[in-house]
Design an enzyme around this catalytic site. Sequence first.
Site, PDB file in Angstrom:
ATOM      1  N   ASP A 123      -0.301   4.768  -2.022  1.00 33.67           N
ATOM      2  CA  ASP A 123       0.464   4.274  -0.883  1.00 33.67           C
ATOM      3  C   ASP A 123       1.534   5.292  -0.492  1.00 33.67           C
ATOM      4  OD1 ASP A 123      -0.948   1.883  -0.808  1.00 33.67           O
ATOM      5  OD2 ASP A 123       0.435   0.895  -2.185  1.00 33.67           O
ATOM      6  N   TYR A 137       0.547   5.137 -14.842  1.00 31.72           N
ATOM      7  CA  TYR A 137       1.616   5.071 -13.855  1.00 31.72           C
ATOM      8  C   TYR A 137       2.966   4.849 -14.529  1.00 31.72           C
ATOM      9  CZ  TYR A 137      -2.170   4.055 -10.511  1.00 31.72           C
ATOM     10  OH  TYR A 137      -3.305   4.098  -9.752  1.00 31.72           O
ATOM     11  N   ASP A 169       5.383  -4.909  -2.440  1.00 31.38           N
ATOM     12  CA  ASP A 169       6.180  -3.724  -2.754  1.00 31.38           C
ATOM     13  C   ASP A 169       7.384  -3.666  -1.827  1.00 31.38           C
ATOM     14  OD1 ASP A 169       5.335  -2.600  -0.294  1.00 31.38           O
ATOM     15  OD2 ASP A 169       3.690  -1.505  -1.234  1.00 31.38           O
ATOM     16  N   ARG A 189       1.072  -3.014  -8.027  1.00 37.12           N
ATOM     17  CA  ARG A 189       1.931  -3.955  -7.284  1.00 37.12           C
ATOM     18  C   ARG A 189       1.460  -5.394  -7.459  1.00 37.12           C
ATOM     19  NH1 ARG A 189       0.231  -2.875  -1.043  1.00 37.12           N
ATOM     20  NH2 ARG A 189      -1.701  -1.785  -1.485  1.00 37.12           N
TER      21      ARG A 189
END
Length: 298
Positions: free
Chosen positions: A45, A73, A87, A183
């Site tokens: 994103d 991550y 998010d 997310r």
Amino acid sequence: MNRLDNTASGLLIVDKPAGLTSQQVVGRCRHLLGTRKVGHAGTLDPMATGVLIVGVNRATRLLGHLAMHDKRYLATIRLGASTTTDDAEGEVVAQTDASGVEDEQVNAGIAGLTGQIDQVPSSVSAIKVNGQRAYALVRKGQDVTLAARRVTVSDFTVLATRREGPFIDLDVTVECTSGTYVRALARDLGAGLGVGGHLTALRRTRIGRYLIDDAVQLPDRDSDQPAPPLMPMARAAELSFPVVHIDAAQRQAVGYGKPLDLVLPGPLAGLVDEQGELVALYRPDERVGRARPAAVLI
């Protein structure tokens, strides 16, 4: 600007900056490298940073296989508010004081989201619904509910906790299979605790054996910096698949897309010729006891 040979093929492991879409990174690479044949594996994103695999020319044929690697991550989850996009880029739709949530409750919630789970992707994901991206349908005002998918979260660990008024911010590390939405983990953790949650920061530090330490920063569009060197496809294969070395006769057969009498050491293998070049990906065909091409790169 010093460009590479625009016929060269290989990978760039890019450290994607915040604010750019993955496709904008591809556009910058096209300009930098002087070729239209550029693609990426594993969308990030715009708010996210970190490892983005970019394929150039013939290496674009590898991307669908590279995207299936597991990923790691670093993320920050805010408990106490839910957003339209799960998010920080979305609008806050609900806010609940999370100050009373204890660390033990957070740890229990995380434990329930670790291992093999059925996860419902965010409605603003890039998953297609009747031929259209889910996020595009949401922007048109349509309600989108996506089916749950089985994913594996092998590690979900809190690195730091910050309590700020009605919110709890958690710095976490996540290791997961391809197709996992971090997310959605933030959303589901907050929902399970009854206070809502969303992602405020995300950095991908690994795709398979491609590491953030090996990623390059792309020069600005108008910079005079030279284009970064490409990772050869044979090196990419070594990082991604077992490799089988083939002779000249086998290479000629590969060029025609023919099956080979090879015993492969895995479900997908890279074939490297006598010049050290990756020429194809092959997979076993148990029906005929031979290996067949998954991608021919010559």
